[in-house]
Structure formats: structure tokens, C-alpha cells
Design a protein around this motif. Structure first.
Motif, PDB file in Angstrom:
ATOM      1  N   GLY A  69       0.770  -1.240   0.000  1.00 28.53           N
ATOM      2  CA  GLY A  69       0.000   0.000   0.000  1.00 28.53           C
ATOM      3  C   GLY A  69       0.796   1.283   0.000  1.00 28.53           C
ATOM      4  O   GLY A  69       0.222   2.361  -0.092  1.00 28.53           O
ATOM      5  N   PHE A  70       2.122   1.214   0.114  1.00 27.32           N
ATOM      6  CA  PHE A  70       2.913   2.443   0.089  1.00 27.32           C
ATOM      7  C   PHE A  70       4.362   2.162  -0.279  1.00 27.32           C
ATOM      8  O   PHE A  70       4.857   1.052  -0.131  1.00 27.32           O
ATOM      9  CB  PHE A  70       2.844   3.192   1.430  1.00 27.32           C
ATOM     10  N   SER A  71       5.012   3.209  -0.786  1.00 27.67           N
ATOM     11  CA  SER A  71       6.442   3.190  -1.076  1.00 27.67           C
ATOM     12  C   SER A  71       7.149   3.952   0.039  1.00 27.67           C
ATOM     13  O   SER A  71       6.629   4.948   0.542  1.00 27.67           O
ATOM     14  CB  SER A  71       6.735   3.867  -2.413  1.00 27.67           C
ATOM     15  N   ARG A  72       8.339   3.493   0.414  1.00 23.16           N
ATOM     16  CA  ARG A  72       9.059   4.107   1.542  1.00 23.16           C
ATOM     17  C   ARG A  72      10.443   4.558   1.112  1.00 23.16           C
ATOM     18  O   ARG A  72      11.165   3.849   0.420  1.00 23.16           O
ATOM     19  CB  ARG A  72       9.159   3.124   2.696  1.00 23.16           C
ATOM     20  N   VAL A  73      10.825   5.760   1.582  1.00 23.33           N
ATOM     21  CA  VAL A  73      12.170   6.299   1.430  1.00 23.33           C
ATOM     22  C   VAL A  73      12.689   6.542   2.846  1.00 23.33           C
ATOM     23  O   VAL A  73      12.003   7.174   3.661  1.00 23.33           O
ATOM     24  CB  VAL A  73      12.175   7.611   0.619  1.00 23.33           C
ATOM     25  N   VAL A  74      13.880   6.038   3.144  1.00 24.74           N
ATOM     26  CA  VAL A  74      14.456   6.162   4.480  1.00 24.74           C
ATOM     27  C   VAL A  74      15.788   6.896   4.388  1.00 24.74           C
ATOM     28  O   VAL A  74      16.656   6.513   3.598  1.00 24.74           O
ATOM     29  CB  VAL A  74      14.670   4.778   5.131  1.00 24.74           C
ATOM     30  N   LEU A  75      15.938   7.947   5.191  1.00 24.33           N
ATOM     31  CA  LEU A  75      17.196   8.677   5.301  1.00 24.33           C
ATOM     32  C   LEU A  75      17.881   8.205   6.573  1.00 24.33           C
ATOM     33  O   LEU A  75      17.375   8.433   7.673  1.00 24.33           O
ATOM     34  CB  LEU A  75      16.957  10.183   5.373  1.00 24.33           C
ATOM     35  N   ASP A  76      19.020   7.518   6.454  1.00 29.42           N
ATOM     36  CA  ASP A  76      19.788   7.089   7.618  1.00 29.42           C
ATOM     37  C   ASP A  76      20.631   8.264   8.099  1.00 29.42           C
ATOM     38  O   ASP A  76      21.417   8.824   7.331  1.00 29.42           O
ATOM     39  CB  ASP A  76      20.691   5.901   7.268  1.00 29.42           C
ATOM     40  N   LEU A  77      20.470   8.617   9.377  1.00 26.77           N
ATOM     41  CA  LEU A  77      21.118   9.797   9.946  1.00 26.77           C
ATOM     42  C   LEU A  77      21.925   9.427  11.185  1.00 26.77           C
ATOM     43  O   LEU A  77      21.605   8.458  11.878  1.00 26.77           O
ATOM     44  CB  LEU A  77      20.068  10.843  10.323  1.00 26.77           C
ATOM     45  N   ARG A 137       3.258  10.441   4.676  1.00 26.74           N
ATOM     46  CA  ARG A 137       3.560  10.672   6.091  1.00 26.74           C
ATOM     47  C   ARG A 137       5.074  10.693   6.233  1.00 26.74           C
ATOM     48  O   ARG A 137       5.792   9.979   5.524  1.00 26.74           O
ATOM     49  CB  ARG A 137       2.925   9.613   6.990  1.00 26.74           C
ATOM     50  N   VAL A 138       5.532  11.546   7.136  1.00 27.76           N
ATOM     51  CA  VAL A 138       6.965  11.684   7.397  1.00 27.76           C
ATOM     52  C   VAL A 138       7.139  11.636   8.911  1.00 27.76           C
ATOM     53  O   VAL A 138       6.423  12.322   9.645  1.00 27.76           O
ATOM     54  CB  VAL A 138       7.519  13.004   6.818  1.00 27.76           C
ATOM     55  N   PHE A 139       8.092  10.817   9.365  1.00 29.23           N
ATOM     56  CA  PHE A 139       8.311  10.680  10.803  1.00 29.23           C
ATOM     57  C   PHE A 139       9.738  10.205  11.046  1.00 29.23           C
ATOM     58  O   PHE A 139      10.427   9.788  10.120  1.00 29.23           O
ATOM     59  CB  PHE A 139       7.290   9.719  11.422  1.00 29.23           C
ATOM     60  N   THR A 140      10.172  10.286  12.301  1.00 30.90           N
ATOM     61  CA  THR A 140      11.507   9.826  12.671  1.00 30.90           C
ATOM     62  C   THR A 140      11.408   8.543  13.482  1.00 30.90           C
ATOM     63  O   THR A 140      10.401   8.282  14.148  1.00 30.90           O
ATOM     64  CB  THR A 140      12.265  10.888  13.501  1.00 30.90           C
ATOM     65  N   LEU A 141      12.479   7.762  13.419  1.00 33.44           N
ATOM     66  CA  LEU A 141      12.633   6.548  14.222  1.00 33.44           C
ATOM     67  C   LEU A 141      14.044   6.543  14.792  1.00 33.44           C
ATOM     68  O   LEU A 141      14.947   7.188  14.251  1.00 33.44           O
ATOM     69  CB  LEU A 141      12.410   5.295  13.367  1.00 33.44           C
ATOM     70  N   THR A 142      14.222   5.798  15.875  1.00 33.46           N
ATOM     71  CA  THR A 142      15.541   5.708  16.497  1.00 33.46           C
ATOM     72  C   THR A 142      16.024   4.259  16.515  1.00 33.46           C
ATOM     73  O   THR A 142      15.256   3.328  16.285  1.00 33.46           O
ATOM     74  CB  THR A 142      15.509   6.236  17.943  1.00 33.46           C
ATOM     75  N   ASN A 143      17.291   4.105  16.841  1.00 30.85           N
ATOM     76  CA  ASN A 143      17.949   2.790  16.946  1.00 30.85           C
ATOM     77  C   ASN A 143      17.848   1.970  15.684  1.00 30.85           C
ATOM     78  O   ASN A 143      17.240   0.911  15.715  1.00 30.85           O
ATOM     79  CB  ASN A 143      17.426   2.017  18.156  1.00 30.85           C
ATOM     80  N   ARG A 193      16.711   7.653  11.952  1.00 30.25           N
ATOM     81  CA  ARG A 193      16.336   7.801  10.545  1.00 30.25           C
ATOM     82  C   ARG A 193      15.072   8.639  10.405  1.00 30.25           C
ATOM     83  O   ARG A 193      14.271   8.723  11.324  1.00 30.25           O
ATOM     84  CB  ARG A 193      16.163   6.437   9.885  1.00 30.25           C
ATOM     85  N   LEU A 194      14.948   9.235   9.237  1.00 35.02           N
ATOM     86  CA  LEU A 194      13.754   9.973   8.854  1.00 35.02           C
ATOM     87  C   LEU A 194      13.078   9.127   7.777  1.00 35.02           C
ATOM     88  O   LEU A 194      13.714   8.738   6.802  1.00 35.02           O
ATOM     89  CB  LEU A 194      14.097  11.349   8.301  1.00 35.02           C
ATOM     90  N   VAL A 195      11.805   8.834   7.984  1.00 34.92           N
ATOM     91  CA  VAL A 195      11.068   7.948   7.113  1.00 34.92           C
ATOM     92  C   VAL A 195      10.029   8.749   6.327  1.00 34.92           C
ATOM     93  O   VAL A 195       9.309   9.563   6.902  1.00 34.92           O
ATOM     94  CB  VAL A 195      10.366   6.834   7.921  1.00 34.92           C
ATOM     95  N   ILE A 196       9.971   8.511   5.027  1.00 33.34           N
ATOM     96  CA  ILE A 196       9.017   9.178   4.138  1.00 33.34           C
ATOM     97  C   ILE A 196       8.202   8.090   3.460  1.00 33.34           C
ATOM     98  O   ILE A 196       8.740   7.297   2.683  1.00 33.34           O
ATOM     99  CB  ILE A 196       9.737  10.040   3.086  1.00 33.34           C
ATOM    100  N   ASP A 197       6.918   8.033   3.755  1.00 34.62           N
ATOM    101  CA  ASP A 197       6.014   7.070   3.127  1.00 34.62           C
ATOM    102  C   ASP A 197       5.100   7.801   2.151  1.00 34.62           C
ATOM    103  O   ASP A 197       4.577   8.870   2.482  1.00 34.62           O
ATOM    104  CB  ASP A 197       5.140   6.363   4.162  1.00 34.62           C
ATOM    105  N   VAL A 198       4.927   7.237   0.971  1.00 39.56           N
ATOM    106  CA  VAL A 198       3.993   7.777  -0.026  1.00 39.56           C
ATOM    107  C   VAL A 198       3.050   6.649  -0.405  1.00 39.56           C
ATOM    108  O   VAL A 198       3.470   5.623  -0.950  1.00 39.56           O
ATOM    109  CB  VAL A 198       4.734   8.326  -1.270  1.00 39.56           C
TER     110      VAL A 198
END
Length: 158
Positions: free
Chosen positions: A40-48, A142-148, A151-156
Motif C-alpha cells: 500500500g505504500f512506497s518508503r524512502v528512508v534517510l539514515d542519519l 507521512r513523514v516521521f523519525t525513528l531511532t535505533n 532515521r527519517l522515514v518518508i512514506d507515499v
């Protein structure tokens, strides 16, 4: 002589207490951009290296490079809409100017059903710009952050 020595010591201590101490990286650094297709969605993840201080998201029909103002065509073809994500307190290079993200600055994403391409639009003064081009202008995001790890996650969505 003792007064002169004491004055020199006080001056040296004053300089040492005022002189800046070497600090850690001032901005979170980008190390990788990953993509993946989910149900249902494509994801782009920025590892920071750390979480950004702030990020802003806007839907646009075109993007340009933040320093030059030159237009950027997001790779991939079939892009109808662009999600421009501006990340504050982040960079794709370290404090010495060395690139921390060695990958492509503008690339197609053929394995994703909706996202067509990703482009870096800014890496200047601890501001990182990322454009995510997608095919369906009525898609949700939707755009949100995750830890451990951080990363910044971008879902379309589809």
C-alpha cells in the motif's frame, strides 16, 4: 617576579577557559538513502547519525537547488507531484566538508510502485533538502523519525 608569574598564569587560564573546546559534529549527518516497497505504500528512508532538530514537508510541482536556484528534474520519469522534505540540523557532509553520503544525488526508484525518484535539493548550512517524486498526485504521505538507528522515514501511499 612572583607577581609577574602569577599574572601570566592568570592570563593563560583565562584564555583556556574562553577558548572553545572541540565539539562533536554540529549537525546530524546523512549516511544512506534506502527505498522499499510495502503493501500500500512506497518508503524512502534517510539514515542519519542523529535525529534532526526539525523537518518540514510540502507538496510541490517543481524543485530547485537551494544554493544556485537551478531547477532540478527528479529522476525516474512520470513524476506528477513532488514531496519536498526540508530537514533542519542535518547535512550530507561532516564539519570538515567530507561527504558522509557517497550515493547518487538524484536517482530513479524502479522497484517502487508510486515513488519514481529521489533527489537531494539542498546540503547547505545544516539544512538538507530531499525531493521525492511520485506518479499519483492524489497519494497520501507521512513523514516521521525513528531511532535505533536514527532515521527519517518518508512514506507515499497508493
Amino acid at each position: 617576579m612572583n607577581r609577574r608569574l602569577a599574572a601570566v598564569l592568570v592570563a593563560v587560564l583565562a584564555v583556556l577557559t574562553v577558548a572553545p573546546i572541540a565539539s562533536a559534529q554540529s549537525a546530524s549527518t546523512l549516511s544512506d538513502i534506502r527505498t522499499g516497497q510495502h503493501n500500500g505504500f512506497s518508503r524512502v528512508v534517510l539514515d542519519l547519525s542523529g535525529l534532526p532538530s526539525e523537518y518540514r514537508v510540502s507538496e510541490v510541482t517543481g524543485v530547485s537547488h537551494c544554493a544556485s536556484g537551478n531547477p532540478i528534474t527528479v529522476a525516474g520519469g512520470g513524476v506528477q507531484e513532488i514531496l519536498q522534505v526540508t530537514v533542519f540540523g542535518a547535512a550530507a557532509h561532516d564539519d570538515n566538508g567530507n561527504l558522509t553520503y557517497p550515493g547518487s544525488r538524484n536517482f530513479a526508484t524502479p522497484g517502487l510502485s508510486n515513488v519514481r525518484g529521489v533527489a537531494l535539493t539542498c546540503d547547505f548550512e545544516a539544512t538538507l533538502g530531499v525531493a521525492v517524486g511520485y506518479a499519483d498526485p492524489s497519494s497520501w504521505h507521512r513523514v516521521f523519525t525513528l531511532t535505533n538507528p536514527n532515521r527519517l522515514v518518508i512514506d507515499v501511499g497508493l
